[in-house]
Design a protein around this motif. Sequence first.
Motif, PDB file in Angstrom:
ATOM      1  N   LEU A  91      75.143 -26.179   7.006  1.00  0.00           N
ATOM      2  CA  LEU A  91      75.758 -25.303   8.013  1.00  0.00           C
ATOM      3  C   LEU A  91      74.679 -24.551   8.788  1.00  0.00           C
ATOM      4  O   LEU A  91      73.650 -24.177   8.233  1.00  0.00           O
ATOM      5  CB  LEU A  91      76.705 -24.318   7.335  1.00  0.00           C
ATOM      6  CG  LEU A  91      77.902 -24.955   6.615  1.00  0.00           C
ATOM      7  CD1 LEU A  91      78.723 -23.879   5.909  1.00  0.00           C
ATOM      8  CD2 LEU A  91      78.774 -25.754   7.581  1.00  0.00           C
ATOM      9  N   GLN A 119      77.473 -21.163  12.270  1.00  0.00           N
ATOM     10  CA  GLN A 119      78.652 -21.535  11.489  1.00  0.00           C
ATOM     11  C   GLN A 119      78.876 -20.568  10.330  1.00  0.00           C
ATOM     12  O   GLN A 119      80.014 -20.202  10.026  1.00  0.00           O
ATOM     13  CB  GLN A 119      78.510 -22.972  10.968  1.00  0.00           C
ATOM     14  CG  GLN A 119      78.709 -24.021  12.071  1.00  0.00           C
ATOM     15  CD  GLN A 119      78.446 -25.435  11.589  1.00  0.00           C
ATOM     16  OE1 GLN A 119      77.457 -25.673  10.886  1.00  0.00           O
ATOM     17  NE2 GLN A 119      79.295 -26.373  11.970  1.00  0.00           N
ATOM     18  N   PRO A 163      78.298 -28.298   2.333  1.00  0.00           N
ATOM     19  CA  PRO A 163      78.537 -27.033   3.050  1.00  0.00           C
ATOM     20  C   PRO A 163      79.096 -25.935   2.143  1.00  0.00           C
ATOM     21  O   PRO A 163      78.806 -24.758   2.339  1.00  0.00           O
ATOM     22  CB  PRO A 163      79.566 -27.398   4.127  1.00  0.00           C
ATOM     23  CG  PRO A 163      79.701 -28.864   4.141  1.00  0.00           C
ATOM     24  CD  PRO A 163      79.019 -29.428   2.943  1.00  0.00           C
TER      25      PRO A 163
END
Lengths: 293, 293
Positions: A3, A7, A80
């Motif tokens: 990420l 984000q 993530p």
Amino acid sequence: MHLTPEQLEQFDRDGYLFFPGLFSTEEIRTLTEAVPALYARREAYNVREKGSDAVRTNFAAHMYSEPFARLARHPRMVQPVMDLFDEQVYMHQFKINGKMAFEGDVWQWHQDYGTWLNDDMMPTERAMNVAIFLDDVNEFNGPLMFIPGSHKKGVVDARHDLSTTSYPLWTVDNHLIAQLVERAGGKQGGIVSPKGPPGSMILFHSCLVHASTSNLSPWNRVSVYLSLCAVSNHIRRHKRPEYIAHRDFTPIACLPDDCLRLPYPVDLPWRDGLPASALQTSSVPFADMKQAA
Amino acid sequence: MHLTPEQLEQFDRDGYLFFPGLFSTEEIRTLTEAVPALYARREAYNVREKGSDAVRTNFAAHMYSEPFARLARHPRMVQPVMDLFDEQVYMHQFKINGKMAFEGDVWQWHQDYGTWLNDDMMPTERAMNVAIFLDDVNEFNGPLMFIPGSHKKGVVDARHDLSTTSYPLWTVDNHLIAQLVERAGGKQGGIVSPKGPPGSMILFHSCLVHASTSNLSPWNRVSVYLSLCAVSNHIRRHKRPEYIAHRDFTPIACLPDDCLRLPYPVDLPWRDGLPASALQTSSVPFADMKQAA
């Protein structure tokens, strides 16, 4: 897949991240094609809709289905989440939610962590929801609705709703929902509903308040919902059976990125049916568990 | 307000016409403000949701509420319908549908003319539905869904669903809905859902197949549904009480265009409550009526 700082910031603010078309049509096809045979099984892990034979939710497919076992170890999904927690994760819950054409019923407004706290005694919110679309999600087939930023409220008051649908849920009071939506922008963004093609993925915070309406359309809206929990945050109580709330806290070991295209071997411990242990529950009251912990 | 040749063609093809914001906020306010007092009445004409005190539908408000009596005579609503039928019209049915925040339940897929034929013995499809939004209609508060062009099929098979909601309805089979949606373009336009501000109006064909989902949002979605029938096409049977299916076939005499802003006098025959006659029904079987006609 890591990420970006943007984000991470967006996730902190809104409580979710949307990745349209993250998996290809080809990657998703093996999953979608495996669903009917799984739904056809007469097993405890298939919960059917109230007054209908349509499957509302299937649990733990990663324990007995090869394609779903591979998805459960996919780096595009797992990495993530590890980034967000800065820790390894284990699989707390694995569902394939039907929301079938014409039959799919509502999911009332709720937070998932409310259930994990109340039922499973999960210590903190360090667990992540991941939704992966197996079908197109559009405005007509009961898309997931979020109240952006509602995760910032932590665990809010909820009551155990045992009657509205076939699946018991800790649901949030209407008055509080109205307040949270107003706070999030009212009719300007107070509710959002990510839509997209099969293979799209949503990461959402375990305290993000969400719901979905019934599906009156002729289009299935099957989605996989995976709940990944930081290993240190594993559940402390086994009030719910293991096929709903898993008890194996081993960190997920990712497969290579092409694992939905190539037949990497995976372990399927429940391939031949649920073991008796998967149905066993412990009934130690919450207060006693808390005291002992 | 007269319809253009393009609009007439569009109506013929799609089965509906949408007029966003046709009435102003000021014009709509008098209507919206009158709703809570009407819904609070404990009268037969208020049908409440299954398992809830929220009003699902209120009937015949034009017979006992001044603002709604004026709306029932509004030229912006009545003139286009007379244009489409090339004939004067009377008020067959007048509803204020609640679809209230959190409580509003689904309306299953149905055609209105199916009910008017089966229950009221209305000879042909020469009756029009008009929807007027009293609240914002958005993707979250259970908007009306249409299958464009489905009116071309005439009356399709339906079954009398007495159990799904609190209101009995002749509903269309799922398999046929799937076919109609596919024929209308599938995921590219096979279902449409007009959305807009309060004061928006939809005209839709009495055979157009439509539905709406439940309203899980914190926003009411109150709409007026008026059904205007060509005078020569009046109903022949009184199986349903008069407050649901009217028996006064006098052509509507329009008021001036500013009738929602100025207090033109209107007749309110049911101002002091429903007369006993409004509840009386005739139980002559359909086959006998048909033979006699």
